[in-house]
Design an enzyme around this catalytic site. Sequence first.
Site, mmCIF file in Angstrom:
data_model
loop_
_atom_site.group_PDB
_atom_site.id
_atom_site.type_symbol
_atom_site.label_atom_id
_atom_site.label_comp_id
_atom_site.label_asym_id
_atom_site.label_seq_id
_atom_site.Cartn_x
_atom_site.Cartn_y
_atom_site.Cartn_z
ATOM 1 N N LYS A 437 0.802 -1.223 0.000
ATOM 2 C CA LYS A 437 0.000 0.000 0.000
ATOM 3 C C LYS A 437 0.837 1.276 0.000
ATOM 4 C CE LYS A 437 -4.223 -1.791 0.207
ATOM 5 N NZ LYS A 437 -5.233 -1.553 -0.851
ATOM 6 N N GLU A 459 -9.615 5.606 3.199
ATOM 7 C CA GLU A 459 -10.398 4.503 3.751
ATOM 8 C C GLU A 459 -9.457 3.333 3.961
ATOM 9 O OE1 GLU A 459 -9.367 2.601 0.287
ATOM 10 O OE2 GLU A 459 -9.955 4.714 0.476
ATOM 11 N N SER A 727 1.558 -9.703 -0.786
ATOM 12 C CA SER A 727 1.145 -8.302 -0.684
ATOM 13 C C SER A 727 1.347 -7.705 0.697
ATOM 14 C CB SER A 727 -0.325 -8.169 -1.089
ATOM 15 O OG SER A 727 -1.129 -9.029 -0.298
#
Length: 745
Positions: A437, A459, A727
């Site tokens: 991210k 969010e 991830s």
Amino acid sequence: MRLLSVLAAAGAFQHVSGFVPTGLGFGVAASSNQSPLHFPSTAFARESKALFSSTMEPSVGFNTRLDDAFKASKDKDEAAFIGFITAGYPSKADTVELMLAMEAGGTSVIELGVPYTDPQADGATIQLTNQIAIKGGTDSIKDVLGFVKEARSRGLTIPVILMGYYNPFFQYGVDALAADTAAAGGDGFIVVDLPPEEGSTFVNTCAKHKLSYIPLIAPTSTDERIKYLLESASSFVYCVSVTGVTGSRTELPADLTDFIARIRKQTDLPLAVGFGIGNPQQVNQVAEIGDGVVVGSAILNAVDRAGENASPAERAKACKDFISDMVTGAKQKNPANQAKIIGKQPAAEAPENDESRFGEFGGQFIPETLSEAFREIDVEYKKLKVDPEFLAEVARYRKEFVGGPTPLHLAPRLTEFAGGANIWLKREDLAHTGAHKINNAIGQALMAKALGKERIIAETGAGQHGVATATVCAMLGLECIVYMGEVDTERQKLNVFRMNTLGATVIPVKNGQRTLKDAINEAMRDWVTNVRDTHYLIGSAVGPHPFPTIVRDFQSVIGKEIKAEMQEKIGKLPDAVVACVGGGSNAIGAFHPFIKDESVALHGAEAAGFGEDVEEGHCATMSAGTPGVLQGAMTYIIQSKDGQSKQSHSISAGLDYVGVGPEHAWLKSTGRGKYASVTDEQALEGFDWLCKYEGIIPALETSHAVYHAVQIAKTMPKGSNLVINLSGRGDKDMPQIAKIRGVEV
């Protein structure tokens, strides 16, 4: 294309001879009395020419009830009073009684709200009424039209406009919706998230059935934008008084008169003003500067004051009495900005070569308040993505701050366990903050600074995007607000603490299912309200254009590095790349650089939760979803046949989402990407395998990809190569896994 046939079967297209599908998912008549539709090169090229034209003389309308309503108000020296209620609220038994009471109290036009699970531009009052109405059984267009038909049979004479969000209308079918609305006695539509760029078919179909399409104009709309919006109007224009969500306010904005005057310069049609009007004094303020006054939340609050146990008759009386008092303010003494014509007929055109689409998916289904913000983002990003200095800065942060390139290495014991292809691990779990991210957070935060936006909202589901955003905002000195579903704040307490430690404000979202979808809704409400100084740093490859493209581009560093690292290690590309998919940011980042390399299979693992066969027990969007519009884009959604988002479930907060990024929807529709679902139990197996065989604790999201990759590897020949994008790491999930396994930590 397969999706076009699905949409056509759903009744979304007007059935005409010579139908030609377009990239927008709409169609044109190749041989009919209508002119062909023409498209500008981009969704933002509309300023260059008018996209609508009147086919009738000005002042000649086609909706008699609406035209007569405004004329009758003018004859009495009054502004038209336009009242809003939510269909099915407080119960089905109340709706028709309230409609009749509204007319008896002096209402000129009724806006009947169509209940929807995700009303992003509405405040707390109307959002709650939507939820209660749906829970009470008013969850379809058919229900709403039934109320209109019954009210007409009982003597209702004033116009009724259906107001709502596009997806329920789309699921019903645009042509069927217009025909059935006209037959039931409806008069038109206000569609909050259907800008003209996306709505040409809707506007033209309404006109065919003599129904009005009422455009929304916001204070953020530029003069050029206003000119464009006005061309779709046929009876009146809805002027949104403030940049914000619906709901009563203590006072109206000081610049409201100037805003209305700015619109009046470009149209002679009636102007109705709404958002924030709650008492007769405010009604009078608006009546003096426009032709209509819209009141919604205040009416619903008045109905509520009748009491929880009130009868439909008692609620109707409360409604009538309140409106009777409110309309006393509608009298005009020295009105300004008044209409000179009543009614015209639009003929809409739509864009071609729409870069906001991935095939039929994507688009920009947004409230008007956000149109200018999206234009700014699109323009700025187009500059930045080819700016060598900006790209060098992003690359520097990837190396010096994130720690990239992240390693790629063979997983020998997992490979041996699977017994097929060599399994390689792309270690995004080793990136700073513990997940991929951070790549997108850095890129968008730098873009926000270029736009002059010092307040960042985000969010988060699993919390990793929230942590990444909080980290980058701390580094760059930006204010950071993170919305997170209340359920997710509980199962991801560690990440909530990390965000707070980094200086972010975490706001638990208590609406809806209280997970990722609801966090996105709440972030959008914040952005609608604070659009002038705020950038929404969206974390996944979802939402309106250009967000899916921006997020994909910043995450594509993953796939580019996989390419380079595989060439360095084995001298060729992998045979397959596997990643987990919720909204889809890590997966599209890993997949996109390989899309044209057809020898490389692309596999996405989404969450099956308790199983695809368990109603509302999974979030296998592409395996079990259907096409529709969610949170600004056309994509696959887990939804009812009436367009309401269903509840979802996954053991992993980051995959617990009822939609998916539109580029993934396109990859599925073309067959370039293959998607399968993995249950909670299977994900826990994948978690254990990576721990046991490779000494790596993966995130629960990643565990879905690990399980799926092992199944794929088993079917591949020895010597072939498969890459799993790891991830994120599993630190954040350890308390949840311990709880599942009955271990206290």
